[in-house]
Design a protein around this motif. Sequence first.
Motif, PDB file in Angstrom:
ATOM      1  N   GLY A   1       0.829  -1.200   0.000  1.00  0.00           N
ATOM      2  CA  GLY A   1       0.000   0.000   0.000  1.00  0.00           C
ATOM      3  C   GLY A   1       0.861   1.246   0.000  1.00  0.00           C
ATOM      4  N   VAL A   2       0.390   2.293  -0.654  1.00  0.00           N
ATOM      5  CA  VAL A   2       1.075   3.585  -0.668  1.00  0.00           C
ATOM      6  C   VAL A   2       0.039   4.662  -0.375  1.00  0.00           C
ATOM      7  CG1 VAL A   2       2.346   5.266  -2.045  1.00  0.00           C
ATOM      8  CG2 VAL A   2       2.820   2.832  -2.323  1.00  0.00           C
ATOM      9  N   MET A   3       0.353   5.552   0.548  1.00  0.00           N
ATOM     10  CA  MET A   3      -0.553   6.642   0.896  1.00  0.00           C
ATOM     11  C   MET A   3      -0.381   7.786  -0.100  1.00  0.00           C
ATOM     12  SD  MET A   3      -2.858   7.378   3.248  1.00  0.00           S
ATOM     13  CE  MET A   3      -2.416   6.388   4.689  1.00  0.00           C
ATOM     14  N   LEU A   4      -1.465   8.143  -0.784  1.00  0.00           N
ATOM     15  CA  LEU A   4      -1.440   9.241  -1.746  1.00  0.00           C
ATOM     16  C   LEU A   4      -1.934  10.547  -1.123  1.00  0.00           C
ATOM     17  CD1 LEU A   4      -2.816   7.415  -4.923  1.00  0.00           C
ATOM     18  CD2 LEU A   4      -0.436   7.890  -4.313  1.00  0.00           C
ATOM     19  N   GLY A   5      -2.698  10.427  -0.060  1.00  0.00           N
ATOM     20  CA  GLY A   5      -3.253  11.590   0.617  1.00  0.00           C
ATOM     21  C   GLY A   5      -4.257  11.103   1.639  1.00  0.00           C
ATOM     22  N   PRO A   6      -4.837  11.986   2.439  1.00  0.00           N
ATOM     23  CA  PRO A   6      -5.829  11.569   3.427  1.00  0.00           C
ATOM     24  C   PRO A   6      -6.971  10.787   2.782  1.00  0.00           C
ATOM     25  CG  PRO A   6      -5.182  13.843   3.795  1.00  0.00           C
ATOM     26  CD  PRO A   6      -4.578  13.441   2.488  1.00  0.00           C
ATOM     27  N   GLY A   7      -7.170   9.556   3.231  1.00  0.00           N
ATOM     28  CA  GLY A   7      -8.247   8.734   2.703  1.00  0.00           C
ATOM     29  C   GLY A   7      -8.051   8.248   1.287  1.00  0.00           C
ATOM     30  N   HIS A   8      -6.820   8.294   0.783  1.00  0.00           N
ATOM     31  CA  HIS A   8      -6.543   7.937  -0.617  1.00  0.00           C
ATOM     32  C   HIS A   8      -5.269   7.107  -0.687  1.00  0.00           C
ATOM     33  CE1 HIS A   8      -5.966   9.445  -5.042  1.00  0.00           C
ATOM     34  NE2 HIS A   8      -6.335   8.169  -4.974  1.00  0.00           N
ATOM     35  N   ILE A   9      -5.379   5.869  -1.164  1.00  0.00           N
ATOM     36  CA  ILE A   9      -4.227   4.963  -1.182  1.00  0.00           C
ATOM     37  C   ILE A   9      -4.093   4.245  -2.519  1.00  0.00           C
ATOM     38  CG2 ILE A   9      -4.429   4.527   1.310  1.00  0.00           C
ATOM     39  CD1 ILE A   9      -5.463   1.649   0.417  1.00  0.00           C
ATOM     40  N   VAL A  10      -2.887   3.732  -2.751  1.00  0.00           N
ATOM     41  CA  VAL A  10      -2.669   2.712  -3.778  1.00  0.00           C
ATOM     42  C   VAL A  10      -2.695   1.372  -3.058  1.00  0.00           C
ATOM     43  CG1 VAL A  10      -1.062   1.733  -5.455  1.00  0.00           C
ATOM     44  CG2 VAL A  10      -1.254   4.215  -5.213  1.00  0.00           C
ATOM     45  N   ALA A  11      -3.490   0.429  -3.550  1.00  0.00           N
ATOM     46  CA  ALA A  11      -3.601  -0.894  -2.931  1.00  0.00           C
ATOM     47  C   ALA A  11      -3.026  -1.953  -3.859  1.00  0.00           C
ATOM     48  CB  ALA A  11      -5.059  -1.213  -2.608  1.00  0.00           C
ATOM     49  N   GLY A  12      -1.996  -2.637  -3.399  1.00  0.00           N
ATOM     50  CA  GLY A  12      -1.405  -3.731  -4.174  1.00  0.00           C
ATOM     51  C   GLY A  12      -1.813  -5.059  -3.587  1.00  0.00           C
ATOM     52  N   THR A  13      -2.967  -5.578  -4.022  1.00  0.00           N
ATOM     53  CA  THR A  13      -3.503  -6.829  -3.474  1.00  0.00           C
ATOM     54  C   THR A  13      -3.474  -7.983  -4.470  1.00  0.00           C
ATOM     55  OG1 THR A  13      -5.759  -6.201  -4.117  1.00  0.00           O
ATOM     56  CG2 THR A  13      -5.027  -5.571  -1.898  1.00  0.00           C
ATOM     57  N   ARG A  14      -3.484  -7.676  -5.731  1.00  0.00           N
ATOM     58  CA  ARG A  14      -3.585  -8.728  -6.746  1.00  0.00           C
ATOM     59  C   ARG A  14      -2.348  -9.628  -6.726  1.00  0.00           C
ATOM     60  NH1 ARG A  14      -5.031  -6.796 -12.664  1.00  0.00           N
ATOM     61  NH2 ARG A  14      -6.917  -6.248 -11.502  1.00  0.00           N
ATOM     62  N   GLY A  15      -2.566 -10.921  -6.560  1.00  0.00           N
ATOM     63  CA  GLY A  15      -1.469 -11.877  -6.576  1.00  0.00           C
ATOM     64  C   GLY A  15      -0.587 -11.836  -5.345  1.00  0.00           C
ATOM     65  N   LYS A  16      -1.001 -11.076  -4.322  1.00  0.00           N
ATOM     66  CA  LYS A  16      -0.192 -10.928  -3.114  1.00  0.00           C
ATOM     67  C   LYS A  16      -0.767 -11.789  -1.989  1.00  0.00           C
ATOM     68  CE  LYS A  16       2.761  -8.038  -4.768  1.00  0.00           C
ATOM     69  NZ  LYS A  16       4.188  -8.380  -4.867  1.00  0.00           N
ATOM     70  N   HIS A  17       0.020 -12.715  -1.501  1.00  0.00           N
ATOM     71  CA  HIS A  17      -0.462 -13.670  -0.516  1.00  0.00           C
ATOM     72  C   HIS A  17      -0.255 -13.200   0.925  1.00  0.00           C
ATOM     73  CE1 HIS A  17      -0.652 -16.319  -3.978  1.00  0.00           C
ATOM     74  NE2 HIS A  17      -1.318 -17.190  -3.234  1.00  0.00           N
ATOM     75  N   THR A  18      -1.120 -13.677   1.789  1.00  0.00           N
ATOM     76  CA  THR A  18      -1.013 -13.470   3.233  1.00  0.00           C
ATOM     77  C   THR A  18      -0.939 -14.840   3.898  1.00  0.00           C
ATOM     78  OG1 THR A  18      -2.251 -11.392   3.155  1.00  0.00           O
ATOM     79  CG2 THR A  18      -2.164 -12.529   5.276  1.00  0.00           C
ATOM     80  N   HIS A  19      -0.064 -14.972   4.879  1.00  0.00           N
ATOM     81  CA  HIS A  19       0.103 -16.227   5.605  1.00  0.00           C
ATOM     82  C   HIS A  19      -0.124 -15.955   7.083  1.00  0.00           C
ATOM     83  CE1 HIS A  19       2.069 -18.098   2.055  1.00  0.00           C
ATOM     84  NE2 HIS A  19       2.495 -16.859   1.860  1.00  0.00           N
ATOM     85  N   ILE A  20      -0.969 -16.752   7.725  1.00  0.00           N
ATOM     86  CA  ILE A  20      -1.246 -16.589   9.140  1.00  0.00           C
ATOM     87  C   ILE A  20      -1.133 -17.933   9.836  1.00  0.00           C
ATOM     88  CG2 ILE A  20      -2.726 -14.589   8.756  1.00  0.00           C
ATOM     89  CD1 ILE A  20      -5.160 -16.369   9.147  1.00  0.00           C
ATOM     90  N   GLY A  21      -0.916 -17.908  11.148  1.00  0.00           N
ATOM     91  CA  GLY A  21      -0.804 -19.172  11.855  1.00  0.00           C
ATOM     92  C   GLY A  21      -0.774 -19.019  13.360  1.00  0.00           C
ATOM     93  N   GLU A  22      -1.088 -20.097  14.032  1.00  0.00           N
ATOM     94  CA  GLU A  22      -0.957 -20.178  15.483  1.00  0.00           C
ATOM     95  C   GLU A  22       0.526 -20.231  15.839  1.00  0.00           C
ATOM     96  OE1 GLU A  22      -3.233 -20.021  17.755  1.00  0.00           O
ATOM     97  OE2 GLU A  22      -5.142 -20.480  16.767  1.00  0.00           O
TER      98      GLU A  22
END
Length: 313
Positions: free
Chosen positions: A129-150
């Motif tokens: 993510g990149v902040m462009l201004g208040p309430g305005h961002i670039v979101a890089g979600t496509r093809g980006k994985h998240t891993h979670i675990g106990e």
Amino acid sequence: MKVCVLGAGALGCAIGGTLAEAGSEVWLINRSKVHVEAINREGLLMRHADGERTVRVQASTDCHGIGPADLVIVLVKSFDTRSAIEAAAPIVGEQTVVLSLQNGLGHEDILAEVVGRERVLAGKTYVGGVMLGPGHIVAGTRGKHTHIGELDGSISPRVQRIAAEFERAGLATTVSPNILGTMWDKLLINVATGALSGITGLTYGPLYSVPEIEQTALTAVAEAMAVARASGIRLSMQAPRQAWEMASAGLPPDFKTSMLQSLEKGSVTEIDFINGSVVRWGEKCGVPTPVNRTLVAAIKGIEHRMKQGAQAA
């Protein structure tokens, strides 16, 4: 699921906004009054590779009046972890799960000291993510994985529910039985580009155009991999180039690392929790880390210069 994002900067907004768009009840918590007011007034404006869209989501500068959450995602800067989770007491109920998706190593221990180890999950995300201004961002979600675990490596119903909530929103998520290895995998990504981008001031496009930068990045990652293996960590990556290539995959040429964003704002960075972690772990297991040590020194020098400039002003 009721989700509170603690430290909803660019990355927190990218994740929280995506969850909200898919129907989760989301609260974005950020200390910036201007940022929060813009989101509550106009919605969160998210720029994706295929265009921009506005997402209606709730935001607040603190945790009062929100009520207990099912999930608290911690994305504050590493050095703010303890104070942030202590201030989050109003949103941590008896059934609340606290998930750290922060860069670097060591946050889970801090969170556990405040809310109890039984509440804490660990994770790493490659969403950007990149902040462009208040309430305005670039979101890089496509093809980006998240891993979670106990923390104990078990595959629990609660971690599976959280992964399902993320997946429903289009955030590719995997439950890891080797979360420490997963955390080191993400650390390698940060080691590859964070400090070098901060030192040079380059976004991903020009950063990846300089052969000398690439070679330095590969060497820094190789050091980190040697430290991890000497410490008994099971990595999924086999070669430094994997980390270098994964760091930029799917992100635009103007994408800025979080370390560069911090320096541009005149803020201290998370260098102690990233390249600094490699140096500390290397000292423990007897593996030399000269490139990472040099990158830490360079970032520390920039931070010192900024501090002097602020004091002079």
